[in-house]
Write an enzyme that holds these catalytic residues in place. Structure first.
Site, short mmCIF file in Angstrom:
data_model
loop_
_atom_site.label_atom_id
_atom_site.label_comp_id
_atom_site.label_asym_id
_atom_site.label_seq_id
_atom_site.Cartn_x
_atom_site.Cartn_y
_atom_site.Cartn_z
N ASP A 28 19.06 -24.35 -5.98
CA ASP A 28 18.78 -23.85 -4.64
C ASP A 28 19.13 -22.36 -4.58
OD1 ASP A 28 18.50 -25.39 -1.62
OD2 ASP A 28 19.17 -23.29 -1.66
N ASN A 85 16.33 -34.00 4.05
CA ASN A 85 16.21 -33.59 5.45
C ASN A 85 14.77 -33.81 5.93
OD1 ASN A 85 18.90 -32.63 5.52
ND2 ASN A 85 18.26 -30.67 4.63
N VAL A 94 11.50 -26.54 4.39
CA VAL A 94 10.37 -26.45 3.45
C VAL A 94 9.60 -27.77 3.51
CG1 VAL A 94 9.65 -26.13 1.06
CG2 VAL A 94 11.61 -24.83 1.94
N HIS A 98 11.96 -32.86 -0.83
CA HIS A 98 12.90 -32.52 -1.90
C HIS A 98 14.22 -33.20 -1.58
CE1 HIS A 98 12.81 -29.55 1.29
NE2 HIS A 98 14.13 -29.48 1.16
N HIS A 100 18.19 -32.81 -2.02
CA HIS A 100 19.30 -31.92 -2.37
C HIS A 100 20.31 -32.72 -3.20
CE1 HIS A 100 18.43 -28.72 0.74
NE2 HIS A 100 17.77 -29.74 1.27
P1 5GP Z 1 15.46 -28.03 3.55
O1 5GP Z 1 16.11 -27.12 4.55
O2 5GP Z 1 13.96 -28.06 3.76
O3 5GP Z 1 16.07 -29.38 3.43
O4 5GP Z 1 15.75 -27.35 2.14
C1 5GP Z 1 15.03 -26.26 1.66
C2 5GP Z 1 15.91 -25.60 0.63
O5 5GP Z 1 15.11 -24.71 -0.13
C3 5GP Z 1 17.03 -24.75 1.24
O6 5GP Z 1 18.28 -25.25 0.81
C4 5GP Z 1 16.75 -23.34 0.74
O7 5GP Z 1 17.91 -22.63 0.42
C5 5GP Z 1 15.88 -23.61 -0.48
N1 5GP Z 1 14.95 -22.52 -0.78
C6 5GP Z 1 14.20 -21.82 0.12
N2 5GP Z 1 13.45 -20.90 -0.52
C7 5GP Z 1 13.74 -21.04 -1.85
C8 5GP Z 1 13.26 -20.37 -3.01
O8 5GP Z 1 12.42 -19.46 -2.95
N3 5GP Z 1 13.78 -20.77 -4.20
C9 5GP Z 1 14.71 -21.77 -4.30
N4 5GP Z 1 15.15 -22.07 -5.53
N5 5GP Z 1 15.16 -22.43 -3.22
C10 5GP Z 1 14.68 -22.06 -2.00
#
Ligand code: 5GP
Length: 112
Positions: A28, A85, A94, A98, A100
């Protein structure tokens, strides 16, 4: 294309720790724990509540690989957490499913 599809296609750089025919595990970009990976199915499912019966195999594979990656990092000894999430209240940012993988420190419960 989703952000993670672009990472999988190597259009956006990322630290890829594991990859096979159907999932990747990446670091992440904004880690919330000493180990914070995202295990992502290559074929995008927007979010878990929209998964379909035909996604069953890839979802099982995703969890299996999340556990294997955690074990490969020694996290099975200390413990770790898997989080998915969904939507606004879940904190999803996003729209490509995915999981975590968080570990390397004690994780509070309940989550914020
Ligand atoms: P969500 O909030 O949708 O559960 O998790 C999305 C995750 O994607 C977040 O923890 C965020 O830090 C990670 N993320 C967002 N943009 C990028 C990116 O460009 N590269 C990587 N490796 N992680 C990302």
């Amino acid at each position: 294309m989703t952000l993670f599809e672009r990472i999988i296609a190597r259009q956006i750089p990322a630290d890829i720790l594991y990859e096979d025919e159907s999932v990747v595990a990446i670091r992440d970009i904004n880690p919330q724990a000493p180990v914070h990976l995202l295990v992502v199915p290559k074929r995008p499912i927007p979010r878990i509540g929209e998964a379909l019966p035909e996604d069953q195999a890839v979802l099982g594979h995703l969890l299996l690989k999340a556990g294997e990656v955690a074990r490969s990092l020694g996290l099975d000894q200390t413990g770790f957490r898997l989080v998915i999430n969904h939507g606004r209240d879940g904190g999803e940012t996003v729209p490509h499913l995915h999981c975590h993988l968080l570990g390397g420190r004690p994780l509070g419960w309940p989550p914020g």
